[in-house]
Scaffold this active site. Structure first.
Site, mmCIF file in Angstrom:
data_model
loop_
_atom_site.group_PDB
_atom_site.id
_atom_site.type_symbol
_atom_site.label_atom_id
_atom_site.label_comp_id
_atom_site.label_asym_id
_atom_site.label_seq_id
_atom_site.Cartn_x
_atom_site.Cartn_y
_atom_site.Cartn_z
ATOM 1 N N HIS A 63 0.425 -1.075 -0.049
ATOM 2 C CA HIS A 63 0.259 -0.200 -0.048
ATOM 3 C C HIS A 63 1.285 1.030 -0.276
ATOM 4 O O HIS A 63 -0.160 2.316 -0.150
ATOM 5 C CB HIS A 63 -1.409 0.332 1.159
ATOM 6 C CG HIS A 63 -0.163 0.237 2.849
ATOM 7 N ND1 HIS A 63 0.604 -0.260 2.956
ATOM 8 C CD2 HIS A 63 -0.495 0.497 3.331
ATOM 9 C CE1 HIS A 63 0.803 -0.580 4.325
ATOM 10 N NE2 HIS A 63 0.467 0.849 4.162
ATOM 11 N N ARG A 64 1.842 1.426 0.683
ATOM 12 C CA ARG A 64 2.728 2.018 0.810
ATOM 13 C C ARG A 64 4.172 1.678 -0.412
ATOM 14 O O ARG A 64 4.687 0.212 -0.328
ATOM 15 C CB ARG A 64 3.694 2.953 1.634
ATOM 16 C CG ARG A 64 2.424 3.372 1.958
ATOM 17 C CD ARG A 64 2.557 4.529 2.633
ATOM 18 N NE ARG A 64 1.776 5.425 3.153
ATOM 19 C CZ ARG A 64 0.523 5.797 2.710
ATOM 20 N NH1 ARG A 64 0.072 6.200 1.743
ATOM 21 N NH2 ARG A 64 -0.424 6.385 4.116
ATOM 22 N N LYS A 68 10.110 -2.458 3.057
ATOM 23 C CA LYS A 68 11.148 -2.581 4.159
ATOM 24 C C LYS A 68 10.812 -3.810 5.143
ATOM 25 O O LYS A 68 9.786 -4.040 5.364
ATOM 26 C CB LYS A 68 10.937 -1.664 4.454
ATOM 27 C CG LYS A 68 12.407 -0.533 5.232
ATOM 28 C CD LYS A 68 12.790 0.432 4.827
ATOM 29 C CE LYS A 68 14.704 0.671 5.498
ATOM 30 N NZ LYS A 68 15.692 -0.693 4.964
ATOM 31 N N LYS A 92 4.434 -2.452 11.244
ATOM 32 C CA LYS A 92 5.276 -1.752 12.615
ATOM 33 C C LYS A 92 5.288 -0.288 11.321
ATOM 34 O O LYS A 92 5.564 0.312 12.659
ATOM 35 C CB LYS A 92 6.571 -2.515 12.434
ATOM 36 C CG LYS A 92 7.551 -2.396 13.265
ATOM 37 C CD LYS A 92 9.234 -3.228 13.296
ATOM 38 C CE LYS A 92 9.002 -4.958 13.552
ATOM 39 N NZ LYS A 92 10.255 -5.096 13.397
ATOM 40 N N LYS A 104 10.333 -8.740 3.931
ATOM 41 C CA LYS A 104 11.421 -9.406 4.712
ATOM 42 C C LYS A 104 12.212 -10.420 3.653
ATOM 43 O O LYS A 104 11.481 -11.303 3.120
ATOM 44 C CB LYS A 104 11.493 -10.863 5.955
ATOM 45 C CG LYS A 104 11.862 -10.939 6.751
ATOM 46 C CD LYS A 104 11.986 -9.881 8.251
ATOM 47 C CE LYS A 104 12.663 -9.941 9.084
ATOM 48 N NZ LYS A 104 13.513 -9.004 9.950
ATOM 49 N N SER A 361 16.591 3.145 9.589
ATOM 50 C CA SER A 361 15.977 3.885 8.518
ATOM 51 C C SER A 361 16.262 4.499 7.482
ATOM 52 O O SER A 361 16.466 4.609 6.219
ATOM 53 C CB SER A 361 16.067 2.348 8.201
ATOM 54 O OG SER A 361 16.529 0.805 8.459
HETATM 55 P P1 NAD Z 1 21.806 -10.329 15.841
HETATM 56 O O1 NAD Z 1 22.449 -11.438 15.405
HETATM 57 O O2 NAD Z 1 22.461 -9.240 16.299
HETATM 58 O O3 NAD Z 1 21.887 -10.447 18.004
HETATM 59 C C1 NAD Z 1 21.136 -11.663 18.309
HETATM 60 C C2 NAD Z 1 22.005 -12.150 19.510
HETATM 61 O O4 NAD Z 1 20.901 -13.139 20.158
HETATM 62 C C3 NAD Z 1 23.375 -12.869 19.541
HETATM 63 O O5 NAD Z 1 24.263 -11.951 20.421
HETATM 64 C C4 NAD Z 1 22.999 -13.925 19.817
HETATM 65 O O6 NAD Z 1 24.284 -15.026 20.231
HETATM 66 C C5 NAD Z 1 21.796 -14.043 20.384
HETATM 67 N N1 NAD Z 1 20.955 -15.372 20.200
HETATM 68 C C6 NAD Z 1 20.157 -16.375 19.624
HETATM 69 N N2 NAD Z 1 19.570 -17.119 19.359
HETATM 70 C C7 NAD Z 1 19.210 -16.488 21.382
HETATM 71 C C8 NAD Z 1 18.660 -17.873 21.866
HETATM 72 N N3 NAD Z 1 18.381 -18.647 21.681
HETATM 73 N N4 NAD Z 1 18.926 -17.772 23.293
HETATM 74 C C9 NAD Z 1 19.401 -16.580 23.745
HETATM 75 N N5 NAD Z 1 20.434 -15.377 23.462
HETATM 76 C C10 NAD Z 1 20.498 -15.600 21.737
HETATM 77 O O7 NAD Z 1 20.200 -10.007 15.998
HETATM 78 P P2 NAD Z 1 19.811 -8.408 16.201
HETATM 79 O O8 NAD Z 1 19.773 -7.714 15.047
HETATM 80 O O9 NAD Z 1 19.836 -8.421 17.262
HETATM 81 O O10 NAD Z 1 17.984 -9.254 16.270
HETATM 82 C C11 NAD Z 1 17.734 -9.267 17.874
HETATM 83 C C12 NAD Z 1 15.354 -9.828 17.428
HETATM 84 O O11 NAD Z 1 15.434 -8.306 17.011
HETATM 85 C C13 NAD Z 1 15.510 -10.341 16.679
HETATM 86 O O12 NAD Z 1 14.330 -11.291 16.149
HETATM 87 C C14 NAD Z 1 14.926 -9.492 15.372
HETATM 88 O O13 NAD Z 1 14.560 -9.983 13.831
HETATM 89 C C15 NAD Z 1 15.028 -8.275 16.036
HETATM 90 N N6 NAD Z 1 14.622 -6.812 15.369
HETATM 91 C C16 NAD Z 1 16.735 -6.426 15.092
HETATM 92 C C17 NAD Z 1 16.193 -5.144 14.170
HETATM 93 C C18 NAD Z 1 17.691 -4.898 13.733
HETATM 94 O O14 NAD Z 1 17.423 -2.761 13.485
HETATM 95 N N7 NAD Z 1 19.000 -5.555 14.020
HETATM 96 C C19 NAD Z 1 15.427 -4.657 14.416
HETATM 97 C C20 NAD Z 1 13.802 -5.060 14.721
HETATM 98 C C21 NAD Z 1 14.061 -6.219 15.066
#
Ligand code: NAD
Length: 468
Positions: A63-64, A68, A92, A104, A361
């Site tokens: 829709h937009r 992303k 979101k 995604k 972003s």
């Molecule tokens: P990342 O890979 O940088 O970090 C994830 C961390 O969690 C790592 O340190 C990893 O070792 C740890 N980890 C993974 N599985 C685990 C488990 N089962 N138990 C304990 N620790 C565990 O990832 P991120 O970018 O920090 O993303 C983390 C979450 O946030 C994801 O669900 C992602 O979709 C969400 N998210 C990220 C962003 C972003 O900007 N990076 C934005 C929105 C949402």
């Protein structure tokens, strides 16, 4: 009883809000269904053999435009998870008023099993396939880092895009979360964690809201447990500790958990994690190998910031935290959400709480397509004005303004100041919109349903505007 799957759970969360709004079933179906999914299998040659990788890119709602969402590298990536995460992105973006649809992309890979040169070849090959089909493009779909990817992968993808589309003047805007020197923006790396901090601050600014989670006062002294010390969890924990005086009493990682009731030094734990690849053996905390059980410890705020489905039907009834801040995507399953709500827990949902990343972003994408750094035109003008105001005050009252105050007033905003200000404003306004739904609609009792109501209303309005 079998756990409701991720996609089924998402549909049910959506439907709860759709019922509140009374929208026709067909229209609800149209919004929640994923528009397009592209599956690819790529061969990459290294270590004397061909290695085959499977990946997906889902565009949920257009829709937009552009759409992303993050690019995820994880062995847990599947078509279902990518479709679901794309849907979360649509909601979101609507909640934080970022004019994008949701998408995604993901590759089924454990990035820890490959060296940097191999990862670069794999990333570039994946990107090439997505670019060929317009699943990466500044005007169609703009990915960003997610679990298992970072600035480094975004730089490789942007470079691959530039090579394939040399005539595109906006090529650099094909991905966000790039390094600063490659068109990135100050504050993107910290953005999602910062957004979590700003959202929690806003929550605690409303004593009535905080009291529902049995919390009083501001964030000072609050006992926090963080799961995942990656990009999101590390920045959230760091800033909550350094700037809001929260006590980080436990950190849960892949290889276990550290507990210290007096508080763990986040910077030190992160350094140890980077150096050793885990948290086992860190000296200033009690280590337990069964990290997941620490989710059940007593605390004020539980921040799951690692992966999806960490709180499920299995452990939900044992969670003690009165306030759960979903920094990860879908860390609480649909069934767990029901159990937690019944026991009076307050959940700040992922579709609001972790939207700081997509917000910044968006700022990066605007900077890229406008080809100018924020603050370049007005910073010195602001400084000159500030200086003139101070001079006028000093002349009028015949006294000197203290140097520290003078410096603060005169200083023109840099890019990082503008980004943080824009992010703070976004998180506050979005919270207030969600809060208004909770206050005005008596049949909405929880933040997740309220956030979905906000999102669906905006998506519907966008549909009406274009006559769909
Ligand atoms: P990342 O890979 O940088 O970090 C994830 C961390 O969690 C790592 O340190 C990893 O070792 C740890 N980890 C993974 N599985 C685990 C488990 N089962 N138990 C304990 N620790 C565990 O990832 P991120 O970018 O920090 O993303 C983390 C979450 O946030 C994801 O669900 C992602 O979709 C969400 N998210 C990220 C962003 C972003 O900007 N990076 C934005 C929105 C949402």
């Amino acid at each position: 009883m079998k756990e409701t799957s991720f996609l089924e759970g998402l549909a049910k969360m959506f439907d709860r809000a759709a019922v509140v709004l009374g929208i026709p079933a067909g229209l609800a179906q149209q919004i929640k269904t994923c528009n397009a999914v592209y599956q690819i299998t790529i061969p990459v040659e290294f270590r004397g053999d061909y290695h085959i990788f499977k990946g997906w890119c889902a565009v949920h709602h257009e829709h937009r435009l552009p759409t992303k969402g993050g690019i995820r590298f994880s062995p847990t990536v599947s078509q279902e998870s990518i479709e679901g995460l794309a849907a979360l992105m649509t909601y979101k973006c609507a909640i934080v008023n970022v004019p994008y649809g949701g998408s995604k992309c993901g590759l089924q890979i454990n990035p820890h099993e490959f060296n940097e040169a191999e990862l670069e070849r794999i990333t570039r090959r994946f990107a090439k396939e997505l670019i060929k089909k317009n699943f990466i493009s500044p005007s169609e779909n703009v990915p960003a880092p997610d679990m298992g990817t970072s600035q480094r992968e975004m730089a490789w993808i942007a470079d691959t895009y530039r090579t394939l589309r040399p005539g595109d003047i906006n090529a650099i805007a094909c991905v966000t979360g790039k390094p600063r020197a490659q068109g990135g923006i100050a504050g993107r790396e910290e953005a999602t964690g910062r957004g979590v901090q700003y959202a929690l601050r806003e929550f605690f600014r409303h004593p009535d809201d905080a009291s529902k989670a049995h919390q009083h006062g501001d964030l000072t002294g609050k006992r926090v447990i963080v799961q995942g010390l990656g990009k999101v969890g590390y920045h959230a924990a760091k800033y909550l500790q350094e700037e809001d005086d929260c006590r980080i009493i436990a950190v849960i990682e892949r290889d276990g958990a550290l507990v210290n009731e007096k508080g763990l030094a986040v910077e030190e734990v992160k350094k140890y994690l980077l150096e050793t690849g885990g948290i086992a053996g860190y000296p200033n905390g009690h280590y337990t190998v069964d990290g997941k059980t620490v989710l059940e410890h007593d605390c004020d705020i539980l921040i799951p910031a690692a992966a999806s489905d960490q709180i499920t039907r299995d452990n939900a009834s044992r969670i003690k935290a009165p306030l759960i801040a979903e920094a990860a995507n879908a860390p609480v399953s649909f069934d767990a959400d029901e159990i937690l709500k019944k026991s009076g827990k307050v959940i700040l949902p992922d579709i609001y709480l972790n939207a700081g990343g997509v917000t910044v972003s968006y700022f990066e994408w605007i900077k890229n397509i406008s080809h100018i750094r924020f603050g370049r035109m007005d910073r010195r003008l602001d400084e000159k004005r500030g200086s003139e105001i101070i001079n006028a005050i000093e002349k009028t009252v015949g006294k000197q303004v203290p140097e520290e105050i003078r410096d603060r007033i005169i200083l023109g905003a840099e890019e990082i100041d503008l980004v943080r200000s824009g992010l703070d404003d976004t998180m506050r306004l979005a919270y207030q919109e969600i809060r208004d739904v909770l206050l005005l609609r008596k049949n909405v009792q929880d933040y997740r349903t309220a956030a979905y109501v906000v999102a669906i209303q905006k998506i519907l309005a966008a549909h009406k505007e274009v006559g769909l």
